[in-house]
Design a protein around this motif. Structure first.
Motif, short mmCIF file in Angstrom:
data_model
loop_
_atom_site.label_atom_id
_atom_site.label_comp_id
_atom_site.label_asym_id
_atom_site.label_seq_id
_atom_site.Cartn_x
_atom_site.Cartn_y
_atom_site.Cartn_z
N GLU A 1 42.21 102.29 -24.00
CA GLU A 1 42.76 101.69 -22.76
C GLU A 1 41.61 101.02 -21.97
O GLU A 1 42.01 100.13 -21.13
CB GLU A 1 43.84 102.55 -22.20
N GLU A 2 40.65 101.83 -21.85
CA GLU A 2 39.57 101.12 -20.93
C GLU A 2 39.03 99.75 -21.33
O GLU A 2 39.02 98.96 -20.56
CB GLU A 2 38.51 102.10 -21.06
N LEU A 3 38.99 99.75 -22.92
CA LEU A 3 38.65 98.48 -23.34
C LEU A 3 39.72 97.41 -23.03
O LEU A 3 39.31 96.06 -22.83
CB LEU A 3 38.36 98.43 -24.84
N LEU A 4 40.78 97.78 -23.37
CA LEU A 4 42.13 96.92 -23.01
C LEU A 4 42.13 96.38 -21.62
O LEU A 4 42.37 95.36 -21.27
CB LEU A 4 43.37 97.33 -23.51
N SER A 5 41.86 97.49 -20.64
CA SER A 5 41.94 96.91 -19.45
C SER A 5 40.69 96.14 -19.02
O SER A 5 41.03 94.80 -18.11
CB SER A 5 42.18 98.09 -18.44
N ILE A 6 39.52 96.28 -19.36
CA ILE A 6 38.17 95.29 -19.13
C ILE A 6 38.87 93.82 -19.72
O ILE A 6 38.57 92.86 -19.10
CB ILE A 6 37.13 95.95 -19.80
N TYR A 7 39.19 93.70 -20.98
CA TYR A 7 39.81 92.74 -21.54
C TYR A 7 40.82 92.06 -20.78
O TYR A 7 40.70 90.74 -20.44
CB TYR A 7 40.23 92.74 -23.17
N ALA A 8 41.65 92.60 -20.22
CA ALA A 8 42.86 92.02 -19.60
C ALA A 8 42.17 91.51 -18.21
O ALA A 8 42.77 90.21 -17.76
CB ALA A 8 43.85 93.03 -19.45
#
Length: 182
Positions: free
Chosen positions: A50-57
């Protein structure tokens, strides 16, 4: 042979660590377009990070690629922070869709009440929904309620198969940024 098996089992973890580190470095360098171009297949393979997804978003948001928020909105759910991020992205995506609908199809947004954010699209959405003037104009000009030197221009172009919504930001009557959404 055991070392080879151990190395092969660690390879995906090392690749994920590199992906996350590289993504974070690009985000910190404000290279939002580059982060947002991350292949969605790679994101799906790392859907629980979810950290990776949040950075992406957040990168896609800063790059005005709001439609790319759909995958993170669905996937961010494990922690309170992730759920808050998903709700934040959802509000902005909804505001974009409703505003394009209103501008293109004369849909009345008066009865619609949504939470707001500090993102420019939210600011313009709020200004548009509270505007008591005619909704038949081609362009809408709004002064920022918090900064009298700042202004927004909102309009739709109908080139191509679908309309594009444009928000221009002005500071002291000089355009500083143009956001294009489709």
């Amino acid at each position: 042979m055991k070392r080879l098996i151990a190395l092969l089992s660690l390879t995906p973890l090392l690749l994920l660590a590199d992906l996350k580190t590289d993504t974070f470095k690009l985000y910190q360098a404000e290279k939002f377009q580059e982060v947002c171009k991350t292949d969605e297949n790679i994101l799906r393979q790392n859907i629980t990070d979810e950290e990776l997804l949040s950075i992406y978003a957040f990168s896609c948001l800063n790059a005005d690629r709001i439609d790319k928020l759909a995958l993170p909105i669905v996937a961010l759910k494990a922690t309170p922070e992730s759920r808050a991020n998903a709700a934040y992205f959802s509000v902005i995506l909804m505001q974009k869709k409703l505003l394009i609908h209103a501008l293109s199809d004369q849909y009345d947004l008066k009865p619609v009440r949504l939470p707001t954010t500090e993102y420019v699209l939210s600011t313009v959405f709020d200004l548009y929904t509270h505007d008591s003037g005619s909704k038949q104009k081609r362009r809408y000009n709004y002064k920022d309620p918090k900064d009298p030197t700042k202004m927004y221009r909102l309009y739709v172009t109908k080139s191509g198969p679908s309309p594009k919504m444009i928000i221009e930001e002005y500071q002291n009557k000089q355009m500083t940024k143009r956001h294009i959404y489709w």
